[in-house]
Design a protein around this motif. Structure first.
Motif, PDB file in Angstrom:
ATOM      1  N   ASP A 241       0.732  -1.293  -0.522  1.00 45.40           N
ATOM      2  CA  ASP A 241      -0.011  -0.046   0.404  1.00 45.40           C
ATOM      3  C   ASP A 241       0.730   1.529   0.540  1.00 45.40           C
ATOM      4  O   ASP A 241       0.296   2.282  -0.163  1.00 45.40           O
ATOM      5  CB  ASP A 241      -1.187   0.364   1.408  1.00 45.40           C
ATOM      6  CG  ASP A 241      -1.740  -1.396   1.088  1.00 45.40           C
ATOM      7  OD1 ASP A 241      -2.416  -1.095   0.496  1.00 45.40           O
ATOM      8  OD2 ASP A 241      -1.225  -1.994   2.356  1.00 45.40           O
ATOM      9  N   ALA A 242       2.082   1.281   0.384  1.00 48.70           N
ATOM     10  CA  ALA A 242       3.255   2.127   0.786  1.00 48.70           C
ATOM     11  C   ALA A 242       5.157   1.755   0.160  1.00 48.70           C
ATOM     12  O   ALA A 242       4.928   1.130   1.002  1.00 48.70           O
ATOM     13  CB  ALA A 242       2.457   3.560   1.996  1.00 48.70           C
ATOM     14  N   VAL A 243       5.101   2.317  -0.093  1.00 48.53           N
ATOM     15  CA  VAL A 243       6.858   2.488   1.081  1.00 48.53           C
ATOM     16  C   VAL A 243       7.626   3.776   1.561  1.00 48.53           C
ATOM     17  O   VAL A 243       6.366   4.730   1.327  1.00 48.53           O
ATOM     18  CB  VAL A 243       7.565   2.620  -0.814  1.00 48.53           C
ATOM     19  CG1 VAL A 243       9.597   2.415  -0.223  1.00 48.53           C
ATOM     20  CG2 VAL A 243       7.179   1.687  -1.516  1.00 48.53           C
ATOM     21  N   LEU A 244       8.254   3.102   2.696  1.00 44.60           N
ATOM     22  CA  LEU A 244       8.756   4.698   3.466  1.00 44.60           C
ATOM     23  C   LEU A 244      10.268   4.199   3.169  1.00 44.60           C
ATOM     24  O   LEU A 244      11.109   2.866   3.280  1.00 44.60           O
ATOM     25  CB  LEU A 244       8.783   3.590   4.894  1.00 44.60           C
ATOM     26  CG  LEU A 244       7.294   3.710   5.599  1.00 44.60           C
ATOM     27  CD1 LEU A 244       6.800   3.163   7.000  1.00 44.60           C
ATOM     28  CD2 LEU A 244       6.215   4.715   5.338  1.00 44.60           C
ATOM     29  N   ASP A 245      10.898   5.488   3.089  1.00 43.27           N
ATOM     30  CA  ASP A 245      12.359   5.450   2.894  1.00 43.27           C
ATOM     31  C   ASP A 245      12.517   5.501   5.038  1.00 43.27           C
ATOM     32  O   ASP A 245      12.567   6.859   4.959  1.00 43.27           O
ATOM     33  CB  ASP A 245      12.367   6.754   2.405  1.00 43.27           C
ATOM     34  CG  ASP A 245      14.060   7.241   1.900  1.00 43.27           C
ATOM     35  OD1 ASP A 245      14.784   6.308   2.505  1.00 43.27           O
ATOM     36  OD2 ASP A 245      13.853   7.983   1.383  1.00 43.27           O
ATOM     37  N   ILE A 246      13.521   5.086   4.840  1.00 45.87           N
ATOM     38  CA  ILE A 246      13.868   5.316   6.745  1.00 45.87           C
ATOM     39  C   ILE A 246      14.644   5.604   6.348  1.00 45.87           C
ATOM     40  O   ILE A 246      15.748   4.961   6.145  1.00 45.87           O
ATOM     41  CB  ILE A 246      13.448   4.413   7.763  1.00 45.87           C
ATOM     42  CG1 ILE A 246      11.755   3.889   7.691  1.00 45.87           C
ATOM     43  CG2 ILE A 246      14.241   3.928   8.775  1.00 45.87           C
ATOM     44  CD1 ILE A 246      11.685   2.848   7.766  1.00 45.87           C
ATOM     45  N   THR A 247      15.451   7.069   7.624  1.00 47.87           N
ATOM     46  CA  THR A 247      17.548   7.188   7.746  1.00 47.87           C
ATOM     47  C   THR A 247      17.263   7.370   8.461  1.00 47.87           C
ATOM     48  O   THR A 247      16.703   8.131   9.511  1.00 47.87           O
ATOM     49  CB  THR A 247      17.789   8.684   6.653  1.00 47.87           C
ATOM     50  OG1 THR A 247      16.701   8.556   5.523  1.00 47.87           O
ATOM     51  CG2 THR A 247      18.844   8.722   6.636  1.00 47.87           C
ATOM     52  N   ILE A 248      18.220   6.467   9.392  1.00 43.93           N
ATOM     53  CA  ILE A 248      18.746   6.766  10.727  1.00 43.93           C
ATOM     54  C   ILE A 248      20.233   7.286  10.832  1.00 43.93           C
ATOM     55  O   ILE A 248      20.731   7.041  10.153  1.00 43.93           O
ATOM     56  CB  ILE A 248      18.807   5.167  11.131  1.00 43.93           C
ATOM     57  CG1 ILE A 248      17.218   4.372  11.086  1.00 43.93           C
ATOM     58  CG2 ILE A 248      19.355   5.382  12.670  1.00 43.93           C
ATOM     59  CD1 ILE A 248      17.423   3.470  11.943  1.00 43.93           C
ATOM     60  N   VAL A 249      20.458   8.069  11.981  1.00 44.58           N
ATOM     61  CA  VAL A 249      20.919   9.006  11.977  1.00 44.58           C
ATOM     62  C   VAL A 249      22.044   8.815  13.676  1.00 44.58           C
ATOM     63  O   VAL A 249      20.514   8.797  14.053  1.00 44.58           O
ATOM     64  CB  VAL A 249      21.118  10.302  11.341  1.00 44.58           C
ATOM     65  CG1 VAL A 249      22.674  10.974  11.823  1.00 44.58           C
ATOM     66  CG2 VAL A 249      21.040   9.986   9.697  1.00 44.58           C
ATOM     67  N   TYR A 250      23.110   8.601  13.853  1.00 45.39           N
ATOM     68  CA  TYR A 250      23.309   8.616  15.014  1.00 45.39           C
ATOM     69  C   TYR A 250      24.597   9.844  15.765  1.00 45.39           C
ATOM     70  O   TYR A 250      25.461   9.575  14.359  1.00 45.39           O
ATOM     71  CB  TYR A 250      24.547   7.286  15.554  1.00 45.39           C
ATOM     72  CG  TYR A 250      23.573   6.224  15.275  1.00 45.39           C
ATOM     73  CD1 TYR A 250      22.113   5.562  16.195  1.00 45.39           C
ATOM     74  CD2 TYR A 250      24.009   5.073  14.040  1.00 45.39           C
ATOM     75  CE1 TYR A 250      21.947   4.371  16.157  1.00 45.39           C
ATOM     76  CE2 TYR A 250      23.052   3.937  14.427  1.00 45.39           C
ATOM     77  CZ  TYR A 250      22.219   3.216  14.490  1.00 45.39           C
ATOM     78  OH  TYR A 250      21.467   2.768  14.852  1.00 45.39           O
TER      79      TYR A 250
END
Length: 384
Positions: A241-250
């Protein structure tokens, strides 16, 4: 009970309570690994019983609920053990309102801690029970975590001789998910392995490969691999139903002058050494994802090229996440203890039956925590 007595009780109990919670979580972790064989046998017996006595749908619902219950315990560790400050950016409110049974989430991959942060994020969206990680086959042999992933129908990526991609196991799991109409938020890390400066061989190989195919090597990401994505898209793509673009930064990895420190290990993370995490989420219309394989290759490459440019701005220009992604300031989030604390107590009781009898201290701590919890609930309900 007078107001003053209530006040002093709650003040003292609060400090004792969280001290015992920390000790209890440590004992649960040690006890879980000590009693791994017993734990696995118990889970397998429960699994066989539910499968043989109940409908398939009931079994699937039970497994999803157990998975969510178990990993909410990790959310409690992040909040109250390690005291991690997680700040969320981007399309958080849009995802909150998203009525979606099946979603594909693409995330950059720096270290093993990423798994916990993705769990934490999707617990925020109320979708933890639907998470299906795509991970390599050896992961299933890790005590506790590996078995829970396998039981929960996470997707194992198998590599054959010479690191050759073998989609057989992936197709089997995806077919099972589709045949049984199981809602799934599939989490894929297209880089395939960790990006960290300590893995010098991995970074060197990645640079050589990108130069070989005639593209500029990324500075803060590895070249995304599209084989797993193609398999998922071919077998399951019509259900998304959808796509998530996840960016994790420390943030603690930003050393200044364009330099970057190593990402946190699990010990560093849960000891609170790396106590800051920034997560940006972008909601992508599934219709933007191309169906043709070659176009899908290019789409994924462009997605990661843009992401690498954004990370370059973060590390080299010292810009904030809000400036880079052109979004409002982030919101610090903590999980609701009303959902995570029962997970801790439930897990502690189960483990309490499995660890050896000499550890009476464990049972005493569980009892004290339960008593304080019940008294606190009684005070709240009676409004003393």
């Amino acid at each position: 009970m007078s107001q003053s007595i209530t006040y002093y009780f709650r003040y003292i109990a609060k400090h004792i309570y969280w001290l015992l919670i920390k000790l209890l979580t440590l004992l649960i972790t040690l006890g879980s690994y000590y009693a791994y064989a017993e734990y696995t046998i118990v889970i397998l017996l429960i699994q066989i019983f539910i499968k043989s006595m109940c409908s398939r749908q009931f079994y699937i619902d039970c497994v999803d609920s157990i998975y969510q219950f178990y990993y909410r315990y990790a959310c409690l560790l992040i909040d109250y053990w390690a005291n991690i400050k997680i700040t969320l950016y981007g399309d958080i409110e849009l995802v909150d309102k998203l009525q979606a049974n099946n979603v594909l989430a693409l995330c950059n991959h720096q270290c093993g801690v990423d798994f916990f942060n993705v769990h934490y994020l999707l617990n925020r969206f109320g979708k933890l029970s639907r998470v299906r990680h795509v991970t390599t086959e050896p992961f299933q042999y890790i005590p506790l975590a590996g078995h829970s992933f396998f039981m929960h129908s996470c997707i194992y990526l198998k590599r054959g001789k010479g690191d050759k991609f073998d989609p057989t196991q992936m197709i089997k799991t995806l077919t099972y998910l589709e045949t049984n109409n199981i809602p799934s938020w599939i989490v894929l890390y297209p880089e395939g392995t960790f990006y960290d400066k300590v893995y010098t061989d991995v970074l060197a190989d990645n640079r050589r490969y990108m130069n070989k195919i005639g593209v500029q090597p990324f500075k803060h990401l590895l070249m995304p691999r599209s084989r797993a994505l193609k398999t998922i898209h071919k077998q399951f793509g019509h259900r998304f139903d959808a796509v998530l673009d996840i960016t994790i930064v420390y943030p603690n990895t930003r050393a200044g002058n364009g330099l970057r420190r190593s990402t946190p290990s699990l010990i560093e993370y849960f000891s609170g050494y790396h106590n800051l995490v920034d997560i940006h989420v972008r909601l992508i219309d599934v219709r933007q994802v191309p169906k043709a394989e070659e176009e899908l290759d290019n789409w994924l490459y462009e997605l990661y090229r843009q992401k690498d440019g954004q990370l370059s701005q973060y590390y080299e220009q010292n810009r904030s996440i809000s400036e880079i992604f052109d979004c409002p300031p982030g919101q610090e989030y903590r999980s609701d203890p009303r959902t995570t604390l029962p997970s801790l107590l439930g897990t502690s009781i189960v483990i309490g039956f499995l660890i050896p009898n000499p550890l009476y201290i464990y049972n005493i701590i569980v009892a004290i925590v339960l008593i304080i919890t019940l008294i606190e609930v009684f005070i709240i309900l009676t409004k003393c």
